[in-house]
Design an enzyme around this catalytic site. Structure first.
Site, PDB file in Angstrom:
ATOM      1  N   ILE A  42       0.827  -1.207   0.000  1.00  0.00           N
ATOM      2  CA  ILE A  42       0.000   0.000   0.000  1.00  0.00           C
ATOM      3  C   ILE A  42       0.859   1.254   0.000  1.00  0.00           C
ATOM      4  O   ILE A  42       0.559   2.229  -0.687  1.00  0.00           O
ATOM      5  CB  ILE A  42      -0.943  -0.018   1.213  1.00  0.00           C
ATOM      6  N   TYR A  61       0.410  -8.191  17.357  1.00  0.00           N
ATOM      7  CA  TYR A  61       0.001  -7.294  16.269  1.00  0.00           C
ATOM      8  C   TYR A  61      -1.322  -6.599  16.578  1.00  0.00           C
ATOM      9  O   TYR A  61      -1.422  -5.365  16.522  1.00  0.00           O
ATOM     10  CB  TYR A  61      -0.118  -8.091  14.974  1.00  0.00           C
ATOM     11  N   THR A  71      -1.408  -7.864   0.241  1.00  0.00           N
ATOM     12  CA  THR A  71      -0.081  -7.278   0.344  1.00  0.00           C
ATOM     13  C   THR A  71       0.930  -8.352   0.737  1.00  0.00           C
ATOM     14  O   THR A  71       0.561  -9.461   1.125  1.00  0.00           O
ATOM     15  CB  THR A  71      -0.047  -6.169   1.401  1.00  0.00           C
ATOM     16  N   LYS A 100      -2.124  -2.567  17.359  1.00  0.00           N
ATOM     17  CA  LYS A 100      -2.996  -1.776  16.493  1.00  0.00           C
ATOM     18  C   LYS A 100      -4.162  -1.170  17.287  1.00  0.00           C
ATOM     19  O   LYS A 100      -4.671  -0.108  16.951  1.00  0.00           O
ATOM     20  CB  LYS A 100      -3.513  -2.638  15.345  1.00  0.00           C
ATOM     21  N   ASN A 154       1.961   4.481   7.790  1.00  0.00           N
ATOM     22  CA  ASN A 154       1.572   3.228   7.146  1.00  0.00           C
ATOM     23  C   ASN A 154       2.472   2.057   7.517  1.00  0.00           C
ATOM     24  O   ASN A 154       2.062   0.903   7.382  1.00  0.00           O
ATOM     25  CB  ASN A 154       1.579   3.440   5.623  1.00  0.00           C
TER      26      ASN A 154
END
Length: 226
Positions: A13, A145, A180, A149, A79
């Site tokens: 991205i 993770y 991705t 986040k 990002n």
């Protein structure tokens, strides 16, 4: 012409956003540890700077560039991200810290460096994950993770409140599955419904306009249910 800073610009991205922003005439500072993919594009108005956002000297280089070359930042897209797919009981404290260093503390450090160059019209867009949204579907192995986040979401809300009078707007996008390299690393063989370039277009449009309508908001960018 706006001045855009993007982290995690070497692939997925992030790399697609570099292309899209420059195609519409904006200046881009593309930050990543590996700058070769951006350099190979040979795009006008793009500066690729080798940067590890977990390192103070790298962040200071970014500060120095903006101070000497740009004097201002209009949009910051955080990002860059790190992922660990591993059972909690097998995850070491060092591995947890590595994920938080990139997904939380690196974001904190970069925002602190760039805030002096951002005003009320600026926009900070943090890229989170549906895995970090309270009440969303969770997956075993992503404790480091997803929790990092989730912390990023709360950080965004706090900064929006703290800087609502004279600072930039802060918003956070919780992305669903996007095709991705990072997704492939975490879930080999999984095919996501959204391509990297499609999500990049959404984020570019959002970062350029959404601060007129949102501040301190979490937007869930996922077409899956629940």
């Amino acid at each position: 012409m706006k001045h855009i800073v993007i982290t995690g610009a070497s692939r997925g991205i992030g790399l697609e956003m570099v292309k899209l922003f420059t195609n519409t005439g904006h200046k881009v500072l593309a930050l990543s540890r590996n700058i070769q993919p951006v350099q190979e594009l040979e795009l006008e108005n793009v500066t690729a700077l080798s940067c590890d956002i977990t390192k103070e000297d790298s962040l200071q280089e970014v500060y120095g560039f903006v101070q000497s070359k740009w004097k201002r930042v209009d949009v910051l897209v955080n990002n860059a991200g790190a992922i660990l797919n591993k059972p909690f009981k097998e995850s070491s404290m060092e591995e947890f810290k590595r994920i938080y260093d990139t997904n939380v503390f690196g974001v904190v450090g970069l925002i602190q460096k760039l805030l002096p160059f951002m005003d009320k019209a600026g926009h900070v867009v943090n890229i989170s994950s549906m895995g970090g949204v309270q009440g969303s579907m969770k997956f075993p192995g992503l404790s480091a993770y997803s929790s990092s986040k989730g912390a990023l979401i709360s950080l965004t809300e706090m900064l929006a409140e703290e800087y609502k009078e004279d600072g930039p707007s802060f918003n956070v996008l919780a992305l669903g599955a996007v095709q991705t390299e990072m997704l492939e690393e975490a879930f080999p063989g999984y095919n996501a419904p959204i391509k990297a370039e499609e999500m990049a277009q959404y984020i570019v449009d959002f970062s350029l306009t959404a601060n007129k309508y949102y501040n301190g908001k979490l937007l869930q960018v996922s077409n899956s249910t629940p």
